[in-house]
Write a protein that holds these residues in place. Structure first.
Motif, mmCIF file in Angstrom:
data_model
loop_
_atom_site.group_PDB
_atom_site.id
_atom_site.type_symbol
_atom_site.label_atom_id
_atom_site.label_comp_id
_atom_site.label_asym_id
_atom_site.label_seq_id
_atom_site.Cartn_x
_atom_site.Cartn_y
_atom_site.Cartn_z
ATOM 1 N N LYS A 69 1.451 20.326 6.252
ATOM 2 C CA LYS A 69 1.369 18.877 6.434
ATOM 3 C C LYS A 69 0.065 18.287 5.907
ATOM 4 C CE LYS A 69 4.321 18.816 10.562
ATOM 5 N NZ LYS A 69 4.420 18.428 12.003
ATOM 6 N N ASN A 70 -0.951 19.139 5.741
ATOM 7 C CA ASN A 70 -2.252 18.623 5.337
ATOM 8 C C ASN A 70 -2.952 19.614 4.408
ATOM 9 O OD1 ASN A 70 -4.457 16.547 5.839
ATOM 10 N ND2 ASN A 70 -5.531 18.421 6.373
ATOM 11 N N LEU A 71 -3.555 19.097 3.351
ATOM 12 C CA LEU A 71 -4.277 19.935 2.396
ATOM 13 C C LEU A 71 -5.729 19.482 2.311
ATOM 14 C CD1 LEU A 71 -4.515 22.005 0.050
ATOM 15 C CD2 LEU A 71 -3.759 20.168 -1.483
ATOM 16 N N ALA B 235 0.816 -1.211 0.000
ATOM 17 C CA ALA B 235 0.000 0.000 0.000
ATOM 18 C C ALA B 235 0.848 1.259 0.000
ATOM 19 C CB ALA B 235 -0.920 -0.001 1.221
ATOM 20 N N ALA B 236 2.141 1.086 0.353
ATOM 21 C CA ALA B 236 2.998 2.258 0.448
ATOM 22 C C ALA B 236 3.314 2.812 -0.932
ATOM 23 C CB ALA B 236 4.286 1.900 1.177
ATOM 24 N N GLY B 237 3.556 4.100 -0.980
ATOM 25 C CA GLY B 237 3.890 4.735 -2.247
ATOM 26 C C GLY B 237 3.862 6.233 -2.069
ATOM 27 N N PRO B 238 4.435 6.965 -3.012
ATOM 28 C CA PRO B 238 4.449 8.420 -2.893
ATOM 29 C C PRO B 238 3.046 9.006 -2.983
ATOM 30 C CG PRO B 238 5.182 7.748 -5.067
ATOM 31 C CD PRO B 238 5.063 6.499 -4.249
ATOM 32 N N THR B 239 2.746 9.942 -2.092
ATOM 33 C CA THR B 239 1.438 10.598 -2.120
ATOM 34 C C THR B 239 1.293 11.449 -3.373
ATOM 35 O OG1 THR B 239 1.438 10.665 0.292
ATOM 36 C CG2 THR B 239 -0.118 12.115 -0.836
ATOM 37 N N TRP B 240 2.362 12.160 -3.717
ATOM 38 C CA TRP B 240 2.367 13.047 -4.883
ATOM 39 C C TRP B 240 3.231 12.445 -5.978
ATOM 40 C CZ3 TRP B 240 -0.533 17.582 -4.621
ATOM 41 C CH2 TRP B 240 -1.028 17.902 -3.342
ATOM 42 N N GLN B 241 2.761 12.557 -7.229
ATOM 43 C CA GLN B 241 3.500 11.996 -8.352
ATOM 44 C C GLN B 241 3.559 12.991 -9.504
ATOM 45 O OE1 GLN B 241 2.537 7.876 -9.382
ATOM 46 N NE2 GLN B 241 1.363 7.693 -7.487
ATOM 47 N N ALA B 242 4.633 12.902 -10.270
ATOM 48 C CA ALA B 242 4.841 13.793 -11.411
ATOM 49 C C ALA B 242 4.509 13.073 -12.709
ATOM 50 C CB ALA B 242 6.287 14.273 -11.438
ATOM 51 N N THR B 243 3.974 13.814 -13.654
ATOM 52 C CA THR B 243 3.682 13.267 -14.972
ATOM 53 C C THR B 243 3.765 14.395 -15.992
ATOM 54 O OG1 THR B 243 2.096 11.979 -16.286
ATOM 55 C CG2 THR B 243 1.186 13.640 -14.807
ATOM 56 N N GLY B 244 3.750 14.036 -17.251
ATOM 57 C CA GLY B 244 3.820 15.047 -18.301
ATOM 58 C C GLY B 244 3.197 14.547 -19.585
ATOM 59 N N SER B 245 2.813 15.472 -20.439
ATOM 60 C CA SER B 245 2.234 15.107 -21.728
ATOM 61 C C SER B 245 2.609 16.162 -22.760
ATOM 62 C CB SER B 245 0.708 14.990 -21.629
ATOM 63 O OG SER B 245 0.136 16.235 -21.264
ATOM 64 N N THR B 246 2.707 15.729 -24.010
ATOM 65 C CA THR B 246 3.039 16.634 -25.109
ATOM 66 C C THR B 246 1.935 16.585 -26.153
ATOM 67 O OG1 THR B 246 5.413 16.297 -24.772
ATOM 68 C CG2 THR B 246 4.726 17.201 -26.892
ATOM 69 N N ASP B 247 1.413 17.742 -26.509
ATOM 70 C CA ASP B 247 0.373 17.825 -27.529
ATOM 71 C C ASP B 247 0.962 17.425 -28.878
ATOM 72 O OD1 ASP B 247 -1.285 19.155 -29.700
ATOM 73 O OD2 ASP B 247 -2.508 19.618 -27.939
ATOM 74 N N GLU B 248 0.348 16.435 -29.533
ATOM 75 C CA GLU B 248 0.908 15.921 -30.781
ATOM 76 C C GLU B 248 0.754 16.881 -31.951
ATOM 77 O OE1 GLU B 248 -1.306 12.574 -32.507
ATOM 78 O OE2 GLU B 248 -2.744 12.835 -30.880
ATOM 79 N N PHE B 249 -0.054 17.932 -31.783
ATOM 80 C CA PHE B 249 -0.226 18.900 -32.861
ATOM 81 C C PHE B 249 0.606 20.162 -32.642
ATOM 82 C CE2 PHE B 249 -4.062 16.304 -33.108
ATOM 83 C CZ PHE B 249 -4.101 16.019 -34.465
ATOM 84 N N THR B 250 0.683 20.609 -31.378
ATOM 85 C CA THR B 250 1.415 21.848 -31.097
ATOM 86 C C THR B 250 2.803 21.600 -30.512
ATOM 87 O OG1 THR B 250 0.533 22.031 -28.842
ATOM 88 C CG2 THR B 250 -0.781 23.000 -30.624
ATOM 89 N N ASP B 251 3.080 20.344 -30.114
ATOM 90 C CA ASP B 251 4.348 19.982 -29.463
ATOM 91 C C ASP B 251 4.540 20.707 -28.135
ATOM 92 O OD1 ASP B 251 5.079 18.233 -31.502
ATOM 93 O OD2 ASP B 251 6.010 19.830 -32.674
ATOM 94 N N LYS B 252 3.461 21.231 -27.578
ATOM 95 C CA LYS B 252 3.535 21.921 -26.290
ATOM 96 C C LYS B 252 3.518 20.887 -25.168
ATOM 97 C CE LYS B 252 1.180 25.403 -23.469
ATOM 98 N NZ LYS B 252 0.006 26.319 -23.378
ATOM 99 N N THR B 253 4.496 20.976 -24.273
ATOM 100 C CA THR B 253 4.612 20.028 -23.170
ATOM 101 C C THR B 253 4.064 20.633 -21.880
ATOM 102 O OG1 THR B 253 6.558 18.979 -24.144
ATOM 103 C CG2 THR B 253 6.196 18.640 -21.790
ATOM 104 N N THR B 254 3.224 19.877 -21.211
ATOM 105 C CA THR B 254 2.675 20.285 -19.925
ATOM 106 C C THR B 254 3.109 19.282 -18.868
ATOM 107 O OG1 THR B 254 0.727 21.315 -20.940
ATOM 108 C CG2 THR B 254 0.579 20.744 -18.607
ATOM 109 N N MET B 255 3.747 19.773 -17.818
ATOM 110 C CA MET B 255 4.173 18.928 -16.706
ATOM 111 C C MET B 255 3.214 19.134 -15.543
ATOM 112 S SD MET B 255 6.744 17.603 -18.179
ATOM 113 C CE MET B 255 7.537 16.700 -16.846
ATOM 114 N N ILE C 11 0.475 16.145 2.926
ATOM 115 C CA ILE C 11 1.603 16.791 2.256
ATOM 116 C C ILE C 11 2.881 16.209 2.852
ATOM 117 C CG2 ILE C 11 2.771 18.965 1.761
ATOM 118 C CD1 ILE C 11 0.087 20.376 2.164
ATOM 119 N N ASP C 12 3.589 15.440 2.055
ATOM 120 C CA ASP C 12 4.813 14.796 2.531
ATOM 121 C C ASP C 12 5.968 15.139 1.588
ATOM 122 O OD1 ASP C 12 4.414 13.270 0.290
ATOM 123 O OD2 ASP C 12 3.799 11.465 1.357
ATOM 124 N N PRO C 13 7.166 14.614 1.847
ATOM 125 C CA PRO C 13 8.323 14.955 1.003
ATOM 126 C C PRO C 13 8.156 14.634 -0.479
ATOM 127 C CG PRO C 13 9.068 13.972 3.056
ATOM 128 C CD PRO C 13 7.577 13.834 3.040
#
Length: 202
Positions: free
Chosen positions: A163-165, A18-38, A184-186
């Motif tokens: 610590k909490n949101l 069950a353990a794992g990071p509370t917050w995670q990072a991801t990203g995507s790139t628009d295939e038409f504009t090549d604009k990347t959003t993180m 809210i953790d590290p």
């Protein structure tokens, strides 16, 4: 005794899964504009290694588009719903309110011109009203509500020190799960660094 030991071992394995990071990072790139959003957000199942969200639920989000930082809530699941006005509260600090009007709209479809036979000045006024109406509708129907600029940085800085949101939507979308809470953790600071946001620079 063996049963107790076995039960303890199983419990340990389950807690480990069950353990794992509370917050995670991801990203995507628009295939038409090549604009990347993180983006940094939370997941229903942190241990899965991927961000999993549910429909009719909202999730805190930090978005990075170019050099701009945005903070707010997003709609989860495959089928997105409008978010509307939201409130965020970190620990016992005063709540932040973010409205759909603060959400940036980078690309807007042009409104149809219905006043072609009007004098130029009147046609310009009609077009301006149409564009504003379309902007309002687009913002209200957006699957995320975020704010940018100094306000976003202040919220994020407060989050990093907290610590909490707690978060909720206000007004519309009462059919959805309108309130939520996350730790809210590290992993928040770690995920922000992964998308190019240095917590020390805020």
């Amino acid at each position: 005794m063996k049963r107790i030991a076995t039960a303890a071992f199983v419990a340990m394995l389950l807690s480990g899964c069950a353990a794992g990071p509370t917050w995670q990072a991801t990203g995507s790139t628009d295939e038409f504009t090549d604009k990347t959003t993180m983006m940094v957000t939370t997941s229903e199942f942190p241990s899965s290694g991927s961000i999993v969200t549910r429909s009719l639920h909202f999730y805190p989000v930090v978005r990075k588009e170019g050099d701009e930082i945005f903070v707010g809530l997003m709609s989860g699941g495959r089928f997105k719903i409008p978010v509307g006005t939201v409130q965020l509260r970190i620990d016992q600090n005063e709540a932040w309110t973010i409205t759909p009007q603060e959400t940036p709209i980078s690309m807007m479809p042009s409104a149809p011109q219905y006043a072609l036979n009007l004098p130029p000045e009147q046609a310009a006024l009609v077009k301006q009203a149409q564009d504003q109406a379309m902007l309002n509708v687009t913002q209200l129907m957006s699957p995320y509500t975020v704010t940018g600029g100094e306000k976003a940085k202040k919220i994020l800085k407060q989050m990093l020190a907290g610590k909490n949101l707690k978060y909720r939507t206000v007004g519309i979308n009462q059919a959805a799960s309108t309130t939520g809470e996350t730790v809210i953790d590290p992993s928040l600071a770690e995920s922000l660094r992964l998308i190019g946001i240095d917590p020390a620079s805020l």
